[in-house]
Design an enzyme around this catalytic site. Structure first.
Site, PDB file in Angstrom:
ATOM      1  N   LYS A  62     -56.428  24.854 -10.814  1.00  0.00           N
ATOM      2  CA  LYS A  62     -55.703  23.584 -10.706  1.00  0.00           C
ATOM      3  C   LYS A  62     -56.286  22.506 -11.615  1.00  0.00           C
ATOM      4  CE  LYS A  62     -54.360  24.553  -5.941  1.00  0.00           C
ATOM      5  NZ  LYS A  62     -53.076  25.104  -6.279  1.00  0.00           N
ATOM      6  N   CYS A  63     -56.692  22.907 -12.790  1.00  0.00           N
ATOM      7  CA  CYS A  63     -57.347  22.017 -13.748  1.00  0.00           C
ATOM      8  C   CYS A  63     -56.407  21.775 -14.926  1.00  0.00           C
ATOM      9  CB  CYS A  63     -58.644  22.692 -14.220  1.00  0.00           C
ATOM     10  SG  CYS A  63     -59.544  21.813 -15.513  1.00  0.00           S
ATOM     11  N   GLY A  64     -56.573  20.654 -15.585  1.00  0.00           N
ATOM     12  CA  GLY A  64     -55.793  20.380 -16.784  1.00  0.00           C
ATOM     13  C   GLY A  64     -56.038  21.395 -17.885  1.00  0.00           C
ATOM     14  N   THR A  73     -56.475  24.647 -17.241  1.00  0.00           N
ATOM     15  CA  THR A  73     -56.069  25.969 -16.742  1.00  0.00           C
ATOM     16  C   THR A  73     -55.212  26.746 -17.741  1.00  0.00           C
ATOM     17  OG1 THR A  73     -56.285  25.220 -14.460  1.00  0.00           O
ATOM     18  CG2 THR A  73     -54.964  27.191 -14.818  1.00  0.00           C
TER      19      THR A  73
END
Length: 157
Positions: A34-36, A38
């Site tokens: 759920k990371c930018g 990803t």
């Protein structure tokens, strides 16, 4: 100690010795779903497919230490990576990359190649490139696209 003296459980719970990767070029990455950053999973998979037959391994270590961006259990992480990004490279169980519970592999990597101003991992998708002899060659920031690492990989091949 050498990188090859460590082990970790893969995402299915099987203990894997890093010595199994001896003679390969290895890219170690702490991942999060759920990371930018990803979408880098897609580029990591592309890199893996392009170079796996030349002896390049990518090892993904999910981590939930940065703003709760990997909250799922290992099975959920595995499914997410496979369904959304077609990940076939080696994924491991969730670990800590900083703090008192830092996984031994990450303690070793951070000692070998410190980051800017600190040895701690600052965010998801920090990458470490390891040569065929097990030497940590370079540390890359989370913002570095995996595809920009191609040149360094090709120099080691």
């Amino acid at each position: 100690m050498s990188f090859y003296e460590y082990s970790a459980k893969n995402i299915d719970g099987k203990e894997i010795n890093m010595s199994d990767y001896k003679g390969n070029i290895i890219l170690v990455v702490n991942t999060a779903s759920k990371c930018g950053f990803t979408p880098q999973l897609k580029d990591l998979e592309e890199l893996y497919k392009e170079y796996k037959d030349s002896g390049v391994e990518i090892l993904g270590f999910p981590c939930n230490q940065f703003l709760n961006q990997e909250p799922g259990e290992n099975k959920e992480v595995k499914n997410f990576c496979q369904i959304n990004y077609g990940v076939t490279f080696n994924m491991f169980e969730k670990i800590d990359v900083n703090g008192s519970n830092t996984h031994p592999i990450y303690k070793y990597l951070k000692e070998q190649e410190k980051g800017l101003l600190t040895k701690d991992i600052k965010w998801n998708f920090t990458k470490f490139l390891i040569d065929k002899e097990g030497n940590v060659i370079k540390r890359y920031s989370p913002a570095t696209s995996p595809l920009k690492i191609k040149t360094d990989i090709e120099k080691l091949l």
